[in-house]
Motif scaffolding. Structure first.
Motif: not given
Length: 401
Positions: A206-211, A227-234, A331-339
């Motif tokens: 949830d905080q990843q989405m907030v960020l 730092s945060f290109f993994h969040l682009n999948a959101l 997948p990234d351990p913080e993959c925003v798709q949950g993988h």
């Protein structure tokens, strides 16, 4: 050819070179990516550091990010900063504020091609000090005040994002505005001592989405690097910054004893490319290292290739994958798709590579026998023989304000 394609194939010299001058530190931050604390007596001498600077000048490296440890505890730190600037190599150094006195702040404000980055992981002492140490918030704020009063504009306040400080993003921005600084936020990686606390400190889903939403609204005013290109999948709107892992391509790290690693977040022998004391120096490591050659070749996307978000997140951070036991093409351990979360459930505790460097003031764990871990490119690594770590000297040896 697109600029990012040039980056993927590697450049003749790094755009961003991180140089940790010492492992000595007056603090013991729980998430320190280099497990700093004690000085290593094998660290490069003043003359060796100047020789590296000469080489960077010849390679036309624009600037270096100097860190540690706490780099300012080296007795020759200011001498090396002056030498770098005099040789057309700009300096940005990260500090906890220990030696940013009013007099030194005025010197810095009057010195060209030098930038200062104050590390702060809470917008209040209550959030910052449990991570960085008692009194560290006040020390950082004092340094920030000294820089502001000296007229040093746009120094950086550098924040590693944790689940405890995500609610303080607006407060960090307010601090930056109050002190005439620029906010820089970075991702918490499971590197160094961070491997022990990452599962408890990294932001929740949830905080990843907030960020992500906060960066969309404030990103033009905030530095993030890659730092945060993994969040682009959101979402469909990409965040500012490099959408690519630059390890060994446009970035690398020189550590206090001259070892060159592919990335500041991957201080592990599996990512060791060479040493500046070797024949040919740093230039030879950067241009001829077998590891860097592999990193600059096309990398398999693995399971992520079938994900619709792959072009946005590029599979995430290899260092974060490595230290959580995930394959580098996974997948990234913080993959925003949950993988990543699902993949982590399949990783046994013994399969996670331990950081193999520890300069902490006190040993926090008993290191078990190392297990060789393949990083995904080329043959598996050979088991490493135990190496003595002569890191028992005082971290403040030779230190004077």
């Amino acid at each position: 050819m697109k600029l990012v394609d040039h980056f993927e194939q590697g450049l003749d010299a790094p755009i961003c070179l991180t140089w940790e001058l010492t492992y000595a530190c007056n603090l013991s931050c729980v998430h320190c990516l280099s497990s700093s604390g004690r000085r290593d007596p094998r660290e490069l001498t003043t003359d060796e550091c100047k020789a590296v600077i000469d080489e960077l000048q010849r390679m036309q490296v624009f600037y270096v990010n100097i860190g540690g440890g706490e780099p300012t505890v080296r007795p020759d730190f200011w001498e090396l900063v002056e030498y770098a600037v005099a040789h057309q190599v700009g300096v940005k150094f990260s500090t906890n504020g220990l030696r940013i006195t009013p007099e030194r702040a005025r010197w810095l404000a009057a010195t060209d091609y030098v930038d200062v980055q104050i590390s702060l992981d809470g917008a209040s002492a209550e959030v910052n000090d449990p991570v960085r140490g008692e009194g560290s918030y006040d020390m950082a704020v004092t340094a920030m005040r000294n820089l502001r009063d000296a007229g040093f504009r746009d120094f950086k306040i550098s924040v590693a994002v944790t689940r405890h400080n995500v609610p303080q993003l607006d407060e960090f921005a307010a601090l930056a505005a109050e002190y005439g600084a620029q906010l820089r936020i970075t991702r918490l990686r499971p590197s160094g001592r961070g491997a022990d606390v990452w599962h408890d400190l990294h932001p929740t889903a949830d905080q990843q989405m907030v960020l992500y939403q906060w960066l969309l609204a404030n990103g033009e005013k905030v530095l993030t690097g890659d730092s945060f290109f993994h969040l682009n999948a959101l979402g469909s709107t990409p965040l500012p910054g490099l959408n690519l892992c630059g390890a060994g391509r446009v970035v690398c790290l020189i550590d206090p004893v001259g070892d060159v690693y592919a990335c500041p977040f991957a201080i592990h022998d599996n990512f060791l490319a060479g040493n500046v004391r070797d024949a040919g120096g740093f230039a030879s490591v950067w241009r001829e290292s077998e590891l860097f050659a592999r990193l600059r070749s096309p990398q398999p996307a693995g399971a992520c290739s079938s994900c619709s978000a792959f072009d946005s997140c590029r599979g995430g951070c290899p260092a974060a994958k490595f230290f959580t036991g995930l394959p580098l093409d996974g997948p990234d351990p913080e993959c925003v798709q949950g993988h990543g979360e699902r993949a982590l459930e399949l990783v046994g505790a013994g399969a996670r590579p331990r950081p193999d460097k520890d300069h902490s003031h006190r040993t926090r764990r008993t290191k078990s026998a190392a297990v060789p871990v393949a990083i995904g490119w080329g043959p598996p690594a050979e088991p490493m023989a135990p190496v003595a770590r002569p890191c028992d000297t005082s971290p403040l040896a030779g230190f004077r304000l």
